[in-house]
Scaffold this motif. Structure first.
Motif, PDB file in Angstrom:
ATOM      1  N   PHE A   4     -23.142 -51.802 -10.531  1.00  0.00           N
ATOM      2  CA  PHE A   4     -22.073 -52.686 -11.004  1.00  0.00           C
ATOM      3  C   PHE A   4     -20.708 -52.065 -10.717  1.00  0.00           C
ATOM      4  O   PHE A   4     -19.800 -52.721 -10.204  1.00  0.00           O
ATOM      5  CB  PHE A   4     -22.248 -52.946 -12.503  1.00  0.00           C
ATOM      6  CG  PHE A   4     -21.179 -53.823 -13.091  1.00  0.00           C
ATOM      7  CD1 PHE A   4     -21.143 -55.181 -12.814  1.00  0.00           C
ATOM      8  CD2 PHE A   4     -20.207 -53.289 -13.919  1.00  0.00           C
ATOM      9  CE1 PHE A   4     -20.155 -55.998 -13.349  1.00  0.00           C
ATOM     10  CE2 PHE A   4     -19.216 -54.091 -14.473  1.00  0.00           C
ATOM     11  CZ  PHE A   4     -19.198 -55.444 -14.184  1.00  0.00           C
ATOM     12  N   THR A   5     -20.579 -50.779 -11.040  1.00  0.00           N
ATOM     13  CA  THR A   5     -19.315 -50.073 -10.801  1.00  0.00           C
ATOM     14  C   THR A   5     -18.981 -50.036  -9.316  1.00  0.00           C
ATOM     15  O   THR A   5     -17.834 -50.267  -8.920  1.00  0.00           O
ATOM     16  CB  THR A   5     -19.396 -48.639 -11.364  1.00  0.00           C
ATOM     17  OG1 THR A   5     -19.689 -48.704 -12.759  1.00  0.00           O
ATOM     18  CG2 THR A   5     -18.094 -47.880 -11.146  1.00  0.00           C
ATOM     19  N   ASP A  43      -9.550 -55.540 -15.559  1.00  0.00           N
ATOM     20  CA  ASP A  43      -9.870 -55.949 -16.928  1.00  0.00           C
ATOM     21  C   ASP A  43     -11.383 -55.952 -17.149  1.00  0.00           C
ATOM     22  O   ASP A  43     -11.869 -55.535 -18.200  1.00  0.00           O
ATOM     23  CB  ASP A  43      -9.299 -57.334 -17.243  1.00  0.00           C
ATOM     24  CG  ASP A  43      -7.789 -57.341 -17.430  1.00  0.00           C
ATOM     25  OD1 ASP A  43      -7.202 -56.239 -17.606  1.00  0.00           O
ATOM     26  OD2 ASP A  43      -7.204 -58.440 -17.387  1.00  0.00           O
ATOM     27  N   VAL A  44     -12.134 -56.436 -16.165  1.00  0.00           N
ATOM     28  CA  VAL A  44     -13.600 -56.426 -16.249  1.00  0.00           C
ATOM     29  C   VAL A  44     -14.092 -54.982 -16.387  1.00  0.00           C
ATOM     30  O   VAL A  44     -14.951 -54.679 -17.220  1.00  0.00           O
ATOM     31  CB  VAL A  44     -14.246 -57.111 -15.019  1.00  0.00           C
ATOM     32  CG1 VAL A  44     -15.745 -56.878 -14.990  1.00  0.00           C
ATOM     33  CG2 VAL A  44     -13.936 -58.596 -15.012  1.00  0.00           C
ATOM     34  N   GLY A  49     -16.221 -50.524 -20.093  1.00  0.00           N
ATOM     35  CA  GLY A  49     -16.097 -49.093 -20.304  1.00  0.00           C
ATOM     36  C   GLY A  49     -16.044 -48.264 -19.028  1.00  0.00           C
ATOM     37  O   GLY A  49     -16.350 -47.075 -19.046  1.00  0.00           O
ATOM     38  N   ILE A  50     -15.643 -48.881 -17.928  1.00  0.00           N
ATOM     39  CA  ILE A  50     -15.553 -48.194 -16.645  1.00  0.00           C
ATOM     40  C   ILE A  50     -14.141 -47.657 -16.473  1.00  0.00           C
ATOM     41  O   ILE A  50     -13.175 -48.405 -16.608  1.00  0.00           O
ATOM     42  CB  ILE A  50     -15.910 -49.152 -15.492  1.00  0.00           C
ATOM     43  CG1 ILE A  50     -17.353 -49.628 -15.634  1.00  0.00           C
ATOM     44  CG2 ILE A  50     -15.674 -48.494 -14.140  1.00  0.00           C
ATOM     45  CD1 ILE A  50     -17.727 -50.782 -14.736  1.00  0.00           C
ATOM     46  N   ASP A  51     -14.038 -46.381 -16.181  1.00  0.00           N
ATOM     47  CA  ASP A  51     -12.736 -45.762 -15.954  1.00  0.00           C
ATOM     48  C   ASP A  51     -12.288 -46.072 -14.529  1.00  0.00           C
ATOM     49  O   ASP A  51     -12.836 -45.539 -13.573  1.00  0.00           O
ATOM     50  CB  ASP A  51     -12.821 -44.255 -16.168  1.00  0.00           C
ATOM     51  CG  ASP A  51     -11.490 -43.556 -15.968  1.00  0.00           C
ATOM     52  OD1 ASP A  51     -10.455 -44.244 -15.848  1.00  0.00           O
ATOM     53  OD2 ASP A  51     -11.493 -42.314 -15.935  1.00  0.00           O
TER      54      ASP A  51
END
Length: 69
Positions: A4-5, A43-44, A49-51
């Protein structure tokens, strides 16, 4: 989550490239649209919680706001 990241980062990179091209050819409205897309993607990332620190130069986004010169 890693996939996803990676996908999210890829979409940000694609939008940055498109915004750079739009800026180069003088398409201000497209610059604004790509900037809005990048902000949405960031924003997503934040909601999950992704930096995303360092993914985008914030001045690039400030310059992409509609009406900015």
């Amino acid at each position: 989550m890693k996939e996803f990241t990676t996908t999210l980062r890829s979409q940000v990179d694609q939008a940055k490239q498109a915004m750079t091209v739009a800026r180069r050819v003088g398409h201000d409205y497209e610059v604004h649209l790509h900037g809005a897309r990048i902000r949405d993607l960031l924003d997503v990332a934040a909601r999950h919680g992704i930096d995303a620190t360092g993914w985008v130069d914030r001045t690039m986004l400030d310059d992409a706001k509609l009406g900015a010169s």
